[in-house]
Design an enzyme around this catalytic site. Sequence first.
Site, short mmCIF file in Angstrom:
data_model
loop_
_atom_site.label_atom_id
_atom_site.label_comp_id
_atom_site.label_asym_id
_atom_site.label_seq_id
_atom_site.Cartn_x
_atom_site.Cartn_y
_atom_site.Cartn_z
CD GLU A 81 -2.92 1.11 2.31
OE1 GLU A 81 -3.50 2.17 2.65
OE2 GLU A 81 -3.19 0.00 2.80
CE LYS A 259 -6.45 -1.02 5.56
NZ LYS A 259 -5.66 -0.14 4.68
CG ASP A 275 0.41 -15.86 12.22
OD1 ASP A 275 -0.29 -15.22 11.43
OD2 ASP A 275 0.11 -16.99 12.66
CG HIS A 373 -3.68 6.71 -0.51
ND1 HIS A 373 -2.97 5.70 0.10
CD2 HIS A 373 -4.42 6.11 -1.47
CE1 HIS A 373 -3.26 4.54 -0.46
NE2 HIS A 373 -4.15 4.77 -1.42
#
Length: 419
Positions: A81, A259, A275, A373
Amino acid sequence: MSSYISGFYKLSPEQRLDKVTAHLELSDDEKKIIKGEQGFTTEHADRMIENVIGYLPIPLGVAANFKVDGEDVFVPMATEEPSVVAAASHAAKLAYNTGGFTTSYSGSIMRGQVQITNLKDPYGALARIYENKDAILQLCNEQDQTLVAFGGGAKDLDVHIIQGEDEKMVVVHLLVDTKDAMGANAVNTMAEAASPLIENITGGQVVLRILSNLADQRIVRARAVFEDPFGGDQEAISKFMKAHQLAVADPYRAATHNKGIMNGISAVVLATGNDTRAVEAGAHAYASITGRYRSLTQWEIGEDNSIIGTIELPLAAGLIGGATQSHPVAKLATKILQVKTAEQLAGTIAATGLAQNFAGLKALASEGIQKGHMKLHARNMASMAGAGGDQIDQVVRLAAEQEKFSFDDIKQIVQALQK
């Protein structure tokens, strides 16, 4: 070593790697592994999972400007991202001169669950389990003498009665200190080994024997003071705080808020071969532990319009076992971090999540999340629109000058250049 490097983002990938190499003394072979010129192969992949046909490279970036517990660190981040690495670096820069990030760690205790059903006397079974605690722990510790030798192993029991749909179940929690390992294999092995003994003690039937990813006795906390990013603009500061308050009160906002935190956390977890799914599951479960899903961070206003942030979450990440040792790039990512213990690793990961959250709230309180972004996403779109390697930087520059970052805008720029 100083991680505070002005204009780091302006350098080429080779120049950035040279900067990191100068501080960490990476060998030429290690540089080649990081660049993908040697190291991870299909043969490596075939030893890690089943039915291998190849592997998927993920960009590995380095966040600069981080100071964690008084030590300057470069933070390796594996993510697809755009804007994530840049945002973390920018936020860390605003905390650097105020002392950076300070962390604390509750310890490396993981829970293994053993579920017992078909019990005639669940409360009596609970009591008998505690009466035989020493025998259960001894049996668990016989399964991993190496862990015990390092001071880890099964330390205690925590027994619960859970009301199911048609019966009361007893669930034994094995509390295992996994030290510098994430510990899933050790905990699962102990849970399975102890199950026959627990069945004999209780007269019930064991069903599940597996660790819990809600590692609520493996909590990491980080805090930092960020310099005023708004130049004294009280309206912007107020918007920052109101955005945070919504994440505390509203689960719909909290999900996106967290998030964003996990953008940073998962990128470091992945880079170090840990993990990501276990860490994410634990974080989101912890965010709901009060019965309402809410923010993993807290924000307050300090002196001179500084903004004080804290983060708290379970973080089961280790330096031993799994891909942390078998993946050559993950091993080098750990070397870049210069961490020696799981505690140091967890602190740096939490600091990255806090920085990521600060950057996200800062953007939301000012120009909005999309402007920065999309500007950083422009390189991807230029490639998608057919720009050659030597044209991509030119396309991004023209898009920035025109402040047009949609795919259609990028495509028009590419087509104009290619004419």
